[in-house]
Scaffold this motif. Structure first.
Motif, PDB file in Angstrom:
ATOM      1  N   GLU A  37      31.913  39.877  40.598  1.00  0.00           N
ATOM      2  CA  GLU A  37      32.145  38.913  41.666  1.00  0.00           C
ATOM      3  C   GLU A  37      30.947  38.002  41.877  1.00  0.00           C
ATOM      4  O   GLU A  37      31.110  36.808  42.176  1.00  0.00           O
ATOM      5  N   HIS A  52      36.930  35.946  42.558  1.00  0.00           N
ATOM      6  CA  HIS A  52      37.258  36.103  43.977  1.00  0.00           C
ATOM      7  C   HIS A  52      37.281  37.577  44.397  1.00  0.00           C
ATOM      8  O   HIS A  52      36.637  37.969  45.367  1.00  0.00           O
ATOM      9  N   LYS A  53      38.046  38.400  43.680  1.00  0.00           N
ATOM     10  CA  LYS A  53      38.141  39.822  43.993  1.00  0.00           C
ATOM     11  C   LYS A  53      38.323  40.601  42.697  1.00  0.00           C
ATOM     12  O   LYS A  53      39.161  40.245  41.861  1.00  0.00           O
ATOM     13  N   ASN A  98      42.419  36.079  41.575  1.00  0.00           N
ATOM     14  CA  ASN A  98      41.903  34.748  41.870  1.00  0.00           C
ATOM     15  C   ASN A  98      42.669  34.049  42.987  1.00  0.00           C
ATOM     16  O   ASN A  98      42.218  33.031  43.496  1.00  0.00           O
ATOM     17  N   ASP A  99      43.830  34.592  43.333  1.00  0.00           N
ATOM     18  CA  ASP A  99      44.670  34.006  44.371  1.00  0.00           C
ATOM     19  C   ASP A  99      44.597  34.896  45.610  1.00  0.00           C
ATOM     20  O   ASP A  99      44.966  36.070  45.566  1.00  0.00           O
ATOM     21  N   GLU A 100      44.127  34.332  46.699  1.00  0.00           N
ATOM     22  CA  GLU A 100      43.924  35.099  47.936  1.00  0.00           C
ATOM     23  C   GLU A 100      45.190  35.820  48.387  1.00  0.00           C
ATOM     24  O   GLU A 100      45.124  36.897  48.992  1.00  0.00           O
ATOM     25  N   ARG A 101      46.361  35.270  48.057  1.00  0.00           N
ATOM     26  CA  ARG A 101      47.614  35.880  48.492  1.00  0.00           C
ATOM     27  C   ARG A 101      47.816  37.278  47.937  1.00  0.00           C
ATOM     28  O   ARG A 101      48.584  38.072  48.492  1.00  0.00           O
ATOM     29  N   VAL A 158      45.219  39.546  47.233  1.00  0.00           N
ATOM     30  CA  VAL A 158      44.062  40.433  47.397  1.00  0.00           C
ATOM     31  C   VAL A 158      44.419  41.724  48.124  1.00  0.00           C
ATOM     32  O   VAL A 158      44.134  42.831  47.652  1.00  0.00           O
ATOM     33  N   LYS A 159      45.024  41.598  49.296  1.00  0.00           N
ATOM     34  CA  LYS A 159      45.309  42.785  50.114  1.00  0.00           C
ATOM     35  C   LYS A 159      46.251  43.741  49.393  1.00  0.00           C
ATOM     36  O   LYS A 159      46.020  44.956  49.351  1.00  0.00           O
TER      37      LYS A 159
END
Length: 374
Positions: free
Chosen positions: A44, A50-51, A197-200, A202-203
């Motif tokens: 990172e 991103h994650k 790479n896409d925040e959507r 991550v969780k």
């Protein structure tokens, strides 16, 4: 007698035992401990991913990707035929129909210009493979994906420390995956990495990674208890694997420098002979960098490749071919739509990989080159 030259020989930095020892003393050997966090932080911070989530293999990372994309029976996923079965299996396991694309004429990577014609209303994702650590043309692929509302997964198993127009591979698509198998530049025996790479994603990625639970959120104090909230599996590697990997990551720079020197020595030693049309050398597009993962030759036909394999074998040099086109595999042949993928088949028959590893000596490499020229 001349010593045998293997195709691959795992490289140890000398610090693996030290870090494994510290992991043992920590009293925590299961996944997601201090060394897992160190490795994830390295990627990172070093590549600005991103994650990152460490996995037991690149295959596992691809399985998480397939779950994240909600791949279901009837969905279509486009990918190259010239790749390892691990690229396809995670999506097949979710019920997807695989639509295989051909390779480029100048490189075994996917023919980017062939992708759009393969898209149907059922297409959900494009999976690209950065063969030999050399980038596919990601601008073309991302533009196609954007125009059709598709997800992009980068199979960057071979592509650590490789770049596309200054951007690290694995960090361009919506998701990326890496391998740390013992044949790769950076190793942990087995092991892999998912890059989100896409925040959507991550969780949910963290939940799937933790067996479908919100355990990680619990340990961060974000929830007061954790439980089963989604599907998932045991994708985490042990701290022993992570500690081994961290010793390698500490030496990424020297490892890459040495591998590139070996790659360049092959190229310089063989380029004049290749110009006589005996075989083709690897091609690196202007938009891509070379990470020294692999050195290969592409012959005119199967017989010429077979002859050289035998010649090298007679000199105790182990050189090997690579993938067999997946669209012609026993498992998939009956499911393929009968399109001819001529370039993929050419690489199946004509591509030969030469020994490539950190401890390959200049003397042994000269012996390989001289045997080829002979």
């Amino acid at each position: 007698m001349e010593s045998k030259i293997p195709f691959n020989q795992p490289f140890l930095t000398g610090m693996e035992e030290h870090h494994i020892g510290l992991a043992l003393k920590s009293g925590k050997l299961c996944g997601n401990g201090a060394y897992t966090q160190k490795c994830q932080h390295f990627f990172e911070s070093h590549y600005h991913f991103h994650k990152c989530l460490l996995t037991t293999s690149c295959t596992d990372a691809l399985e998480i990707a397939a779950i994240l994309l909600d791949i279901e029976p009837g969905d279509e996923v486009i990918m190259p035929s010239y790749t390892f079965v691990s690229t396809a299996n995670p999506f097949v396991l979710r019920g997807a129909k695989i639509v295989f694309a051909d390779s480029r004429t100048d490189h075994p990577g996917i023919d980017e210009l062939s992708i759009e014609a393969l898209i149907t209303p059922k297409t959900k994702a494009i999976v690209v493979v950065h063969y030999a650590g050399v980038a596919c043309d990601m601008d073309v692929i991302m533009d196609i994906a954007s125009a059709h509302g598709l997800w992009v997964v980068e199979d960057a198993a071979q592509a650590i420390d490789a770049y596309y127009k200054g951007r690290p591979l694995g960090g361009i698509g919506h998701l990326g995956t890496f391998s740390f198998h013992e044949t790769k530049n950076i190793i942990s025996g087995e092991g892999g990495l998912l890059v989100v790479n896409d925040e959507r994603f991550v969780k949910r990625a963290e939940i799937i990674w933790e067996k479908g639970t919100n355990r990680s959120a619990f340990f961060r104090g974000e929830v007061d208890k954790y439980g089963w909230v989604d599907i998932g599996s045991s994708f985490l590697p042990s701290e022993i694997i992570a500690a081994f990997l961290f010793a390698q990551l500490e030496n990424l720079g020297p490892i890459q420098k040495k591998r590139l020197e070996i790659w360049e020595r092959y190229y310089e030693g063989l380029k004049e002979f290749a110009e006589g049309k005996n075989f083709r050398l690897p091609s690196i597009p202007q938009y891509a960098t070379n990470n020294g993962h692999m050195f290969y030759l592409v012959f005119k036909d199967l017989q010429k490749r077979s002859d050289l394999i035998q010649k090298l074998k007679s000199k105790d040099i182990h050189a090997v071919f690579h993938y067999l086109s997946l669209h012609k595999s026993p498992f998939f042949a009956g499911k393929h739509d009968q399109r001819e993928l001529n370039n993929s088949d050419e690489y199946t028959d004509c591509l030969l990989r030469l020994p490539m590893f950190y401890d390959l000596t200049e003397q042994d490499q000269n012996r390989i080159i001289e045997t080829i020229l002979e």
